[in-house]
Design a protein around this motif. Sequence first.
Motif: not given
Lengths: 425, 428
Positions: B18-19, B23, B26, B31-35
Motif C-alpha cells: 500500500v505504501i 506513494y 518512495i 525524488s526522495i534523496f535529492t531534497h
Amino acid sequence: MEKLRSFFSNNAIEIEKDRMLQVYGALLSSVHVLTWVFWNLFGKSILTVFSDKLKYPVCWGFLENCAQIRPLNESVLQFLNYGYLVAGLVGVMIFLIPGRTKLAYYFFLFLNLFKMSLYLQDYRLMGNYHYMPFIVSFVFLFVPNKRQCIQVIVIAFYFGAGLLKMNYEWISGSAMVHAPIIQGKLLEAACAYVVLLELVFVWLLLFRKKKFFYFAAIQVFCFHAFSWTIVGFFYPLTMGVLLSIFFMDRYFEHYPDRLRKRENLIENEEAIYSKLLRGKLAKPTYGCLTIFALMQLAPWLFGAHSSITSEGRIYSLNMFDAQTQCDTMMIARYKDYSAEAWERHDRMGYGVRIWCDPLVHYSKAKWICEQNRIFSDFKDMDIYMNSRRRSDSEYVRVYAVQNICSEDPGYNVFIPNSWIEEDKL
Amino acid sequence: MKLEYSVLLAKLLAVIAVIFVAYPKILDPDSIFTHVKYELPALPAPIYSDKYMATLNEDLLSVTYQYRGGVEHLGYSDSRKLRVKLEEDWRTDLLNVAVHGASKASPAVDKSGAYIGSDSSWFYAYNHDGSLKWKHYVANSAAGIHSTAALDKKYVYFTAYNGVLYKFEKKSGAMIWTIDLGDATGASLVLLNEHIYTAVETSGPPNGYVVKVDRRTGEITWRSPWLGEQAHSTPTIDVERGRIYLGANNKKLFALSLEDGSKIWEVEIGGEIKGTVTLVRDRVIFASWNGLVEARSVEDGTQLWKYDIEDRSQSSATYVPGEDLALIGGNSGRFVALHVQTGAEKWRYETGFNRLRASALVIRNQDRPKQWLAWMPCAADWLCAFNASSGKILKKYELSSHLTGVPAVFGGALYVALDAAGGLVRYR
C-alpha cells in the motif's frame, strides 16, 4: 447514582486486585510530575502563557472566550502550579501504599481533572504528549480489562502515528523539528523504517514469544532514545511510562504479593494479538479501539489538508507527520489612515505543531480586536495566511479575512470553517 | 499459532505494498534523496486583499517614479528642473531613528504626493503640503525600511528589511498584495514594463538572489541562482542587452539574464559592493569597499579603468549627460567627478564628512537650463548645489541631520529625507 457509584467502584476494585495496575497507576501519576517539570523548566507552563510576552490568550476552538475563565491572580496561578506538582507526587505515593488503592483511584481521577483544567486554559499547552496519557488514563480509570485494553490502545497510538507518517513529508525527513544527528539518505531510510516499525513491528509487543516481543521492544526503545535528541526528554519518558505495561504484564502475575519471573509460563499463554484477531478480548476493548479509530478519522472528515488547516486535529494524534511553514499577516487599521501589521516569521512562542494553525492566529486577532475596541480611533483588522508543508515547493493561501473585528466569522470545531479556504488548497 | 504468523506476514506485505502504491515517490530515488540539496527557499505566494481581483483587470499603469530615475540608475533627470535658491517649505517630524549605519530610503515623489519608508518600520505617504496621507507599520523588520519606493499612477511598491515586498494603493494606503521574498531586502525596486526587480537577502547562511515579480499579481516570475552572499545593491537593467547588473557582499559583480535570471558572467572585485551600479553606454560604473571606483565592460566585466577614492564607498555614481562625467562619493568624505570614458578626475570636493554615503542628484538649473546642478552633501549636515561641470558650490543648505540617500525633485521642489533626528524636508 447507584449505578455510577458501582461503576467507579468496580473500576477501583479491578486495580485493587491487580498489583501491576497499582504500580502502573503510580507510573501514570508520575507523568503528571514529568508534565510539571516540562511545563516549568521548558517555558510551556500556564505561568508562561500568562506572562507579559505571551499575555494574550490562545483559546481552544470550543472555548473561544477562555480569557474570561482564566484565573487572573498571579498568586492563584502559582498556587495551582505548585499544587499540581504536589498532587502528582501524592498520586504516585498513594498508589504505592498497599491498601489505599481506592483512595489512589479517586485521587488519580482528581489529578487528571486538575491537569485538564490547566490544559484547557490555553491552546498553546496542547501536545500529543498530553493527548496520549489522557487517553490511557481514561482507559485506566473507566474501562474494564485494563491490562489488555491499555496495551491495545498503546499499540493503536503507534499504528495511528504510522498511518499519519505515510507521506512524503515524513519519509523525506523534512517534518523534523530540529535537524537530527543523521542526515541525508540515512535519515530518509530511518524515517521510512519508523513507518515500518509503527505500522508493523510494534504489534509484536502483543506477542508472548520472547524473541518477537524483544525484537519489537528493543526497536521501540531505540526509536524513543533517538527521538530524545530531537523532541527532548518529555515525549520519550512519557512513552516509556505508557509502554511499561507491556513489560509488567509479562512479569507481574495478576494477583501477586511479590514479583515473580514467569518468562517460561508466559510463552505458552495466548498472545493479546491473537485474542484481538480472534475477537476474544473484552468488548469494551474493542469499543475503545473503535472510538479511538474514529477520532483519528476526524481530520479527514474536515478535508484532505488537515496538516495545513489543522481542522479536526484536536480529536486525533498530532504527530510529526508534516511540519508546516506559514506566511501570516495581520493589519490593524485606524481611523487616522494609519495601519499596523503583525506579520511574517512570527512564531510568537508557539510550538512547532501549532505555529501555523489558523486557530492560533484567529485567536490572537480576536484578542487584538478586544483590546482595541475601547479606542475610538481603531477601525478594524484584516488577517491573512499562506502556508505550505515543508516539503511543498510553493505556499498556498489558507485564509484572507477582512474586517475580522466587526464581521467575526467564528471558529467551529465541529464542521469545516468557511473562511479557511480548504477547497482551494 | 502458525496461522497467526502467516496473517502477520500477509499484513506486513500488504502494508508495504500500500505504501509503495500510494506513494510512488518512495520508489523514485531521485525524488526522495535529492531534497537535501541547497536549494532556493520554497516559492512564496502573495497575500492579497479583496481589492486585488479588481486590480488584475486594470491596464498596465505607467511608472511615475523609481530609484535614481530609471532602470539604468543614471541618477539624473532631464525633464525636471530646479532653482539653486530654495526656501524650506515644510519639514515632517522624526523619520529615521538610525538603527543601522547604511544608507536610508530616499523619497519617491510624483503628482500624488511623497512616499518614504523609515528605519523605524513606518512607511509614510504625504501630501504635497506636508500633511500625512496615511502610514503603515511593517512588522518583524528590525532594521525597518531602507529601500526607496517605486510609484506608478495608482500604486506604491516598497520592500522592507523583513524581506517583504508590498503593493499599496497610493490614495488610501490599502494593501493590494504583499509577498515574502526572503529574510531581508535592503535594495530598492526597479520597475520595468509588467515586472518588478529587486535583490533579496537570506540569513541562514548569508546569501541572496534577484527576483522578478509580476506587478499585477505579486507572483514571482523567476529567481536567479544564489549569488553567494547578501546583495544590498539595487539591480540595474540593461534593456538593450537583456541583462541585469548588481554587486554583492562576496566582492563580486554579476551580470544576469533579464529573461530568466541565469548568470551570464561574474567577476571578482576585491571589495563588497553596497551601492548601485550605474549603466552608461557600454560600461557599468560602481564603487566598492576596496577603495576603488571602477568602470567595467558590460560584455564580460573586464576592467576599463579604476580610480582610487582612498576609502570604502557605498555611494552610487550619477551621470552628468552634457559633460560625460560620473559623480560619486566615498567614506573618506571625497566627492569626485570622473570622466566616464577614461576615469580621469575632473574635479573633487573634500566634504570633511567621513560618513559620506549619499549619492548625487543631477538636474538642470531652472534659471540656466544648460547648466547641470549636482545636489550632494558638502559637509556632515549640509546639502549643496554644485555646478556639476566645475565642482563649484553655488548654494549651501543646513539640514540638521545627515543625508544618506538621494534627494528627489517634483514640481520645482526638492525633497530630502534625513537620518536620525531629522524628517522629510521640502525646499521650494
